[in-house]
Design a protein around this motif. Structure first.
Motif: not given
Length: 223
Positions: A29-36, A38-45, A50-53
């Motif tokens: 689950v932590g790895a999935i959150m880390a992917l979120v 990374v994806a959010s960083a790319g999308a500047e969300s 915050a949720v992913g971190g």
């Protein structure tokens, strides 16, 4: 209860394995959150980041705590079971050596700042010792089952050994295929198939191990 220490020990070992399983789920689950993240960083969300971190920190932290608690439970359980069956004492010795090597390997890597051949060697030996721990735990359960005339559990232990051997033969074949076939498409495909089969079999072996511990706990409690 014929083997009270054996029961308490196996019970703790089983609990340790359940905690390890929960820790693995937390890591995933932590790895999935880390992917979120990374994806959010790319999308500047900002909200996604915050949720992913936060999710990564919580689940990875929980996994680390659970792994430590599980290992402590495992050591205590093995030592306690050793009062009723000597094979658990052998498992305890291997567990201590594995722990020492793991710590030494981590210290060396933190000092050097990078993985070296010595790190790989130490980790390989530590992993081998951990395998011996599991094998001696299974052997200890079989010994207790024989004393209690519980042939079904003895047979289940043998099933575990057979699956365990097949699993590591598959892993060995997957690792040596490139040596004989090079980096050809055939070698890559065959190696991939072996790795996939080994992954499925690894799950089966783990389920059999958990079932063995559960049945051993019940057997020791009732006898």
């Amino acid at each position: 209860m014929t083997f009270p220490s054996g029961y308490q020990g196996v019970k703790k070992i089983f609990t340790a394995e359940i905690l390890d399983l929960i820790a693995t789920i937390c890591l995933i689950v932590g790895a999935i959150m880390a992917l979120v993240l990374v994806a959010s960083a790319g999308a500047e969300s900002v909200s996604g980041a915050a949720v992913g971190g936060m999710g990564t920190i919580v689940f990875m932290g929980a996994a680390i705590v659970l792994i430590i608690i599980a290992y402590i439970f495992k050591l205590i359980g093995i030592k306690r079971a050793g009062r009723d069956e000597e094979r658990f004492n052998t498992a305890f010795i291997f567990a201590i050596f594995a722990l020492i090597l793991t710590v030494v390997g981590s210290v060396i890597q933190s000092i050097t700042g990078t993985a070296t051949i010595w790190d790989d060697l130490i980790k390989t030996i530590a992993t081998l010792f951990e395998l011996f721990v599991t094998l001696y735990i299974v052997n200890g359960i079989q010994a207790l089952a024989q004393k209690l005339n519980h042939d079904e559990l003895v047979a289940k232990g043998q099933t575990y050994y057979i699956l365990f051997i097949i699993l590591y033969i598959l892993r060995l074949i997957a690792s040596v295929l490139p040596v004989f076939f090079g980096v050809s498409a055939t070698a890559v495909m065959l190696s991939g198939i072996m790795v996939l089969v080994a992954a499925v079999l690894s799950l089966v072996v783990y389920i059999v191990y958990l079932s063995l511990l559960s049945k051993a706990k019940k057997m020791l409690k009732e006898n």
